[in-house]
Structures are given as structure tokens and as C-alpha cells.
Design a protein around this motif. Structure first.
Motif, PDB file in Angstrom:
ATOM      1  N   PHE A 224     -11.948  60.760 136.795  1.00  0.00           N
ATOM      2  CA  PHE A 224     -11.223  59.361 136.820  1.00  0.00           C
ATOM      3  C   PHE A 224     -11.349  58.650 138.586  1.00  0.00           C
ATOM      4  CE2 PHE A 224      -8.054  63.188 134.600  1.00  0.00           C
ATOM      5  CZ  PHE A 224      -7.381  61.955 133.729  1.00  0.00           C
ATOM      6  N   GLU A 225     -10.948  57.283 138.182  1.00  0.00           N
ATOM      7  CA  GLU A 225     -11.147  56.652 138.791  1.00  0.00           C
ATOM      8  C   GLU A 225      -9.592  55.620 139.476  1.00  0.00           C
ATOM      9  OE1 GLU A 225     -14.615  53.778 138.305  1.00  0.00           O
ATOM     10  OE2 GLU A 225     -13.399  53.204 136.401  1.00  0.00           O
ATOM     11  N   LEU A 226      -9.777  55.147 140.410  1.00  0.00           N
ATOM     12  CA  LEU A 226      -8.567  54.449 140.627  1.00  0.00           C
ATOM     13  C   LEU A 226      -8.784  53.028 139.977  1.00  0.00           C
ATOM     14  CD1 LEU A 226      -7.457  55.224 144.348  1.00  0.00           C
ATOM     15  CD2 LEU A 226      -6.099  55.307 142.381  1.00  0.00           C
ATOM     16  N   VAL A 227      -8.318  52.629 139.547  1.00  0.00           N
ATOM     17  CA  VAL A 227      -8.258  50.603 139.138  1.00  0.00           C
ATOM     18  C   VAL A 227      -7.228  49.811 139.820  1.00  0.00           C
ATOM     19  CG1 VAL A 227     -10.136  51.129 137.627  1.00  0.00           C
ATOM     20  CG2 VAL A 227      -8.018  50.840 137.226  1.00  0.00           C
ATOM     21  N   PRO A 228      -7.310  48.469 140.034  1.00  0.00           N
ATOM     22  CA  PRO A 228      -6.124  48.228 139.975  1.00  0.00           C
ATOM     23  C   PRO A 228      -5.031  47.872 138.797  1.00  0.00           C
ATOM     24  CG  PRO A 228      -7.995  46.775 140.706  1.00  0.00           C
ATOM     25  CD  PRO A 228      -8.414  47.698 140.062  1.00  0.00           C
ATOM     26  N   GLY A 229      -4.014  47.775 139.362  1.00  0.00           N
ATOM     27  CA  GLY A 229      -2.446  47.517 138.793  1.00  0.00           C
ATOM     28  C   GLY A 229      -1.858  46.443 139.082  1.00  0.00           C
ATOM     29  N   GLN A 230      -0.714  46.329 138.066  1.00  0.00           N
ATOM     30  CA  GLN A 230       0.452  45.639 138.941  1.00  0.00           C
ATOM     31  C   GLN A 230       1.582  46.365 138.832  1.00  0.00           C
ATOM     32  OE1 GLN A 230      -0.121  42.235 139.407  1.00  0.00           O
ATOM     33  NE2 GLN A 230      -1.863  42.836 138.408  1.00  0.00           N
ATOM     34  N   PHE A 231       2.277  46.226 139.915  1.00  0.00           N
ATOM     35  CA  PHE A 231       3.870  46.540 139.782  1.00  0.00           C
ATOM     36  C   PHE A 231       4.234  46.360 138.664  1.00  0.00           C
ATOM     37  CE2 PHE A 231       2.682  46.881 144.120  1.00  0.00           C
ATOM     38  CZ  PHE A 231       2.895  47.557 144.721  1.00  0.00           C
ATOM     39  N   SER A 232       4.889  45.505 138.478  1.00  0.00           N
ATOM     40  CA  SER A 232       5.589  44.975 137.206  1.00  0.00           C
ATOM     41  C   SER A 232       5.288  45.854 135.631  1.00  0.00           C
ATOM     42  CB  SER A 232       5.248  43.478 136.530  1.00  0.00           C
ATOM     43  OG  SER A 232       4.233  43.458 136.068  1.00  0.00           O
ATOM     44  N   ASP A 233       3.956  46.977 135.894  1.00  0.00           N
ATOM     45  CA  ASP A 233       4.054  47.804 134.777  1.00  0.00           C
ATOM     46  C   ASP A 233       4.359  48.793 134.421  1.00  0.00           C
ATOM     47  OD1 ASP A 233       1.604  46.100 133.813  1.00  0.00           O
ATOM     48  OD2 ASP A 233      -0.018  47.023 134.791  1.00  0.00           O
ATOM     49  N   PHE A 234       4.972  48.391 135.594  1.00  0.00           N
ATOM     50  CA  PHE A 234       5.676  49.945 135.856  1.00  0.00           C
ATOM     51  C   PHE A 234       7.929  49.990 135.810  1.00  0.00           C
ATOM     52  CE2 PHE A 234       1.856  50.766 137.026  1.00  0.00           C
ATOM     53  CZ  PHE A 234       1.390  51.867 136.316  1.00  0.00           C
ATOM     54  N   ILE A 235       8.071  48.394 136.807  1.00  0.00           N
ATOM     55  CA  ILE A 235       9.457  49.005 136.340  1.00  0.00           C
ATOM     56  C   ILE A 235      10.091  47.241 136.599  1.00  0.00           C
ATOM     57  CG2 ILE A 235       9.652  50.621 138.314  1.00  0.00           C
ATOM     58  CD1 ILE A 235       9.171  48.466 140.809  1.00  0.00           C
ATOM     59  N   GLN A 236      10.845  47.073 135.848  1.00  0.00           N
ATOM     60  CA  GLN A 236      11.804  45.906 136.571  1.00  0.00           C
ATOM     61  C   GLN A 236      11.978  45.357 137.951  1.00  0.00           C
ATOM     62  OE1 GLN A 236      15.285  45.120 133.976  1.00  0.00           O
ATOM     63  NE2 GLN A 236      15.325  42.827 134.765  1.00  0.00           N
ATOM     64  N   MET A 237      10.957  44.710 138.274  1.00  0.00           N
ATOM     65  CA  MET A 237      11.376  44.360 139.740  1.00  0.00           C
ATOM     66  C   MET A 237      12.226  43.549 139.670  1.00  0.00           C
ATOM     67  SD  MET A 237       6.941  43.043 140.431  1.00  0.00           S
ATOM     68  CE  MET A 237       6.721  43.117 142.109  1.00  0.00           C
ATOM     69  N   ASN A 238      12.890  44.095 141.960  1.00  0.00           N
ATOM     70  CA  ASN A 238      13.927  43.479 142.095  1.00  0.00           C
ATOM     71  C   ASN A 238      13.529  42.323 142.997  1.00  0.00           C
ATOM     72  OD1 ASN A 238      16.019  45.871 142.662  1.00  0.00           O
ATOM     73  ND2 ASN A 238      13.955  46.496 143.395  1.00  0.00           N
ATOM     74  N   ARG A 239      14.814  41.436 142.610  1.00  0.00           N
ATOM     75  CA  ARG A 239      14.213  40.132 143.094  1.00  0.00           C
ATOM     76  C   ARG A 239      16.255  39.178 143.506  1.00  0.00           C
ATOM     77  NH1 ARG A 239      10.239  41.088 142.641  1.00  0.00           N
ATOM     78  NH2 ARG A 239       8.394  39.627 141.615  1.00  0.00           N
ATOM     79  N   GLU A 240      16.865  40.438 143.633  1.00  0.00           N
ATOM     80  CA  GLU A 240      18.233  39.751 143.844  1.00  0.00           C
ATOM     81  C   GLU A 240      17.779  39.689 145.937  1.00  0.00           C
ATOM     82  OE1 GLU A 240      19.251  44.340 145.503  1.00  0.00           O
ATOM     83  OE2 GLU A 240      20.502  43.593 143.884  1.00  0.00           O
ATOM     84  N   THR A 241      18.653  38.663 146.229  1.00  0.00           N
ATOM     85  CA  THR A 241      18.226  38.451 148.029  1.00  0.00           C
ATOM     86  C   THR A 241      19.415  39.643 149.028  1.00  0.00           C
ATOM     87  OG1 THR A 241      18.384  36.032 147.828  1.00  0.00           O
ATOM     88  CG2 THR A 241      18.143  37.005 149.474  1.00  0.00           C
ATOM     89  N   ASP A 242      19.376  40.494 149.370  1.00  0.00           N
ATOM     90  CA  ASP A 242      19.744  41.115 150.025  1.00  0.00           C
ATOM     91  C   ASP A 242      19.551  41.647 151.562  1.00  0.00           C
ATOM     92  OD1 ASP A 242      22.124  43.008 150.574  1.00  0.00           O
ATOM     93  OD2 ASP A 242      20.678  44.747 149.450  1.00  0.00           O
ATOM     94  N   GLY A 243      20.081  41.865 152.155  1.00  0.00           N
ATOM     95  CA  GLY A 243      20.305  42.173 154.132  1.00  0.00           C
ATOM     96  C   GLY A 243      20.850  42.739 154.465  1.00  0.00           C
ATOM     97  N   ALA A 244      21.192  43.154 155.824  1.00  0.00           N
ATOM     98  CA  ALA A 244      22.134  43.652 156.767  1.00  0.00           C
ATOM     99  C   ALA A 244      23.388  43.119 156.347  1.00  0.00           C
ATOM    100  CB  ALA A 244      22.073  43.827 158.283  1.00  0.00           C
ATOM    101  N   VAL A 245      24.204  41.606 156.376  1.00  0.00           N
ATOM    102  CA  VAL A 245      24.824  40.919 156.121  1.00  0.00           C
ATOM    103  C   VAL A 245      25.661  41.349 155.214  1.00  0.00           C
ATOM    104  CG1 VAL A 245      25.634  38.511 156.975  1.00  0.00           C
ATOM    105  CG2 VAL A 245      24.270  39.115 158.121  1.00  0.00           C
TER     106      VAL A 245
END
Length: 333
Positions: free
Chosen positions: A278-299
Motif C-alpha cells: 500500500f501507499e499513502l495518497v492525499p485524501g479529503q476530510f469530507s470523504d469521511f465525516i460531515q465537517m463541523n462548521r459551527e462557531t464555538d469558543g470559551a465564551v
């Protein structure tokens, strides 16, 4: 829900700016509803500058006066490390319900433990600002690891390179006082390692110093043995000419590299010319999960946990564990 807050000290502008970006940002974000009422600093020129930059009208040169007069629900403390404990002790008398502190929040484990214990015993919601805890990129990485999308976690190699001489002092100052970033950005690397792979059971480390008994480290190399059985590594360099903050995450069927200005994911594919290879090839995060887009933080985290018994994701207890590991690196060398 109307929640009031105040700023105690203007020691770290990036820290304060990061939190205010939540309060002044997206109106759909719960933090937008926070009423920031007042600022304290014992430097009047800083106060006037803060008033102009942050648009806060009420200024105080005594933190106790601010706490008793304004009675905010929570406070943001940005002070030198040796001044934080006294403010927290008075905050108890003033009935403050929540505190946000920058990392690190103490210079010693003894003081850190005292701060955590005081807040716990007096039901003060203590949050330590590890901004990457709320960063969607790192949450995406955790989702991939926890969801076993690239197989089991094999190891994490973390690298921190920075220049501890931020003030422009000559290099000889390191020889006199030491450098060292383990308690600063290094502890955030440790926090992410724990976030991704669980708790540490043992530490083996070496430290590099220009002068054996002066200050802290100029470099370090550590192996963190995890309860899960994997062994992670942390390497730091405090006298680098450039900055690196990076985690190389090795998984059974892929690899993720994330950090400052870095976001890469690789997956394995069969190599036709090799039987079973096997070899490593570039992939996409979105191929595996529904990516987070919420705004969040300490407050936002403060608002979620201020009136209930839920422990914040980036609590004082969590930060104390990170400090214990950083000091464990020192002690095991």
C-alpha cells in the motif's frame, strides 16, 4: 438569557481579542448576547486604549471595586501569573459564578491546584482557554479518530518550535534565565494529544539546556505512554528561528497532519506493482465525516455550563492535568 461579563487585566491582547471575537461576532452565536460591562487594569494608558478599542465605557483601576460594583456573572482574567490567585480569592467573596483564564494559568503546580480547588469548592465555573479545543479542524480530526474511519490510532508525534526570546533580548539571556515553552504552547500540544488519545500513564523525557541549572528548557524530547497502550512523542525547541506547531497522527489506514497553517489527510491505496503493498495518497476530510462548521469558543462554553453541573470541555481540572504532564516531563528528565 442576559449574562454580564467584565475584563480583569489587559495583559494579553491576543487572548482578549479571541474571546471578544465571539461576543462581537455572529448574532446567531449565543455569546453575542453577553453584556461586557467594564475593564480593570492598573495601567491607565492601557485602560484608555482598551476603552477605545473594545468600546467599553466603565473603567476601573482596582479589581475589587469592579467586582463589587458591577457584579458580573463571569470574568475574563488577563493578568501576570503571580496576580491571578488573589483576584480569584476576592471573586469568591464577590459571588462571581464563572472565570475564563488564559493558558498557562499558574507558574507552579501548587498554585494551579489551589486555583482549581477554590473554584470547585465555591462552585465557580473555571474555563482555561485552549482555543484549539473549539476549533472545527481539530474537532473534525477527533471525529475521524473516534469514528474509526481510518482504523485504530497507532501514534501521535507532536512538534513545537518557537523562539522564546519574544522581546528581542540578546540570545545570552537564555543562558542566564532559561527559555522553554512546555507550559505555554507545549501544554496545548499535550492537551490535543490527550483530546485525541486519552490519558497519560508514564513519561520518559530528556531536556536540553544551555546552562544546566538556569531556568527551564531550550529543547525537550518526550515519550508519553498512554493508558491505551500507544506511545506518543513530543519534541520542543525554544530557540528556533521559525515557528512550528504540528501533530502527525498515524492511523492504521491513513495519516493526518494538522497544526499551524497545516491541514493534510492521507489514505492508503494498493500499489499495483507490489503484491499486497500500500501507499499513502492525499485524501479529503469530507470523504469521511460531515465537517463541523459551527462557531464555538470559551465564551459559548461558559454560557452552556454556567448554570448547571456539567463540567466544561476545557475545564480547570483538564488544564491541571496538562500542567502535571508538562512538569512530569521536567521531573522525568
Amino acid at each position: 438569557m442576559n449574562v454580564s461579563a467584565a475584563i480583569i487585566g489587559l495583559h494579553s491582547k491576543p487572548f482578549i481579542t479571541s474571546l471578544l471575537s465571539e461576543i462581537e461576532g455572529d448574532p446567531g452565536n449565543p455569546a453575542y448576547a453577553v453584556d461586557l460591562t467594564a475593564i480593570f487594569d492598573n495601567d491607565e494608558s492601557k485602560l484608555l486604549s482598551g476603552q477605545k478599542e473594545y468600546g467599553i465605557k466603565k473603567l476601573y483601576t482596582d479589581p475589587n471595586d469592579l467586582l463589587l460594583t458591577e457584579k458580573p456573572d463571569f470574568i475574563i482574567i488577563s493578568l501576570p501569573l503571580d496576580e491571578i490567585l488573589a483576584v480569584i480569592q476576592f471573586s469568591i467573596e464577590a459571588g462571581i459564578r464563572g472565570i475564563i483564564l488564559e493558558n498557562p494559568f499558574a507558574a507552579t503546580l501548587e498554585t494551579a491546584q489551589k486555583i482549581v480547588d477554590l473554584c470547585r469548592l465555591n462552585r465557580i465555573n473555571l474555563i482555561i482557554h485552549y482555543p484549539r479545543r473549539w476549533d472545527n479542524l481539530y474537532r473534525d480530526v477527533k471525529a475521524i479518530i473516534d469514528g474509526n474511519h481510518l482504523g485504530s490510532l497507532k501514534m501521535i508525534s507532536a512538534i513545537l518550535q518557537t523562539n522564546a526570546l519574544r522581546t528581542g533580548d540578546p540570545v545570552e539571556i537564555i543562558d542566564q534565565f532559561g527559555g522553554g515553552e512546555l507550559l505555554y504552547s507545549g501544554s496545548e500540544l499535550v492537551d490535543l494529544i490527550r483530546y485525541f488519545s486519552g490519558e497519560v500513564s508514564a513519561i520518559n523525557s530528556t531536556l536540553q539546556k544551555r546552562v544546566p541549572n538556569a531556568g527551564t528548557e531550550t529543547g525537550s524530547h518526550s515519550l508519553l505512554h498512554m493508558h491505551s497502550g500507544i506511545i506518543n512523542s513530543v519534541s520542543t525547541d525554544s530557540v528556533s528561528q521559525y515557528t512550528v506547531f504540528e501533530l502527525d497522527i498515524q492511523l492504521q489506514r491513513g495519516r493526518i497532519i494538522v497544526g499551524k497553517d497545516t491541514k493534510q489527510i492521507y489514505v492508503i491505496e494498493p500499489v499495483p506493482s507490489e503484491n499486497g503493498g500500500f501507499e499513502l495518497v492525499p485524501g479529503q476530510f469530507s470523504d469521511f465525516i460531515q465537517m463541523n462548521r459551527e462557531t464555538d469558543g470559551a465564551v459559548s462554553e461558559m454560557l452552556r455550563t454556567l448554570d448547571n453541573s456539567n463540567l466544561p470541555e476545557s475545564s480547570g481540572i483538564n488544564a491541571l492535568k496538562n500542567m502535571e504532564i508538562a512538569f512530569g516531563i521536567y521531573y522525568s528528565a
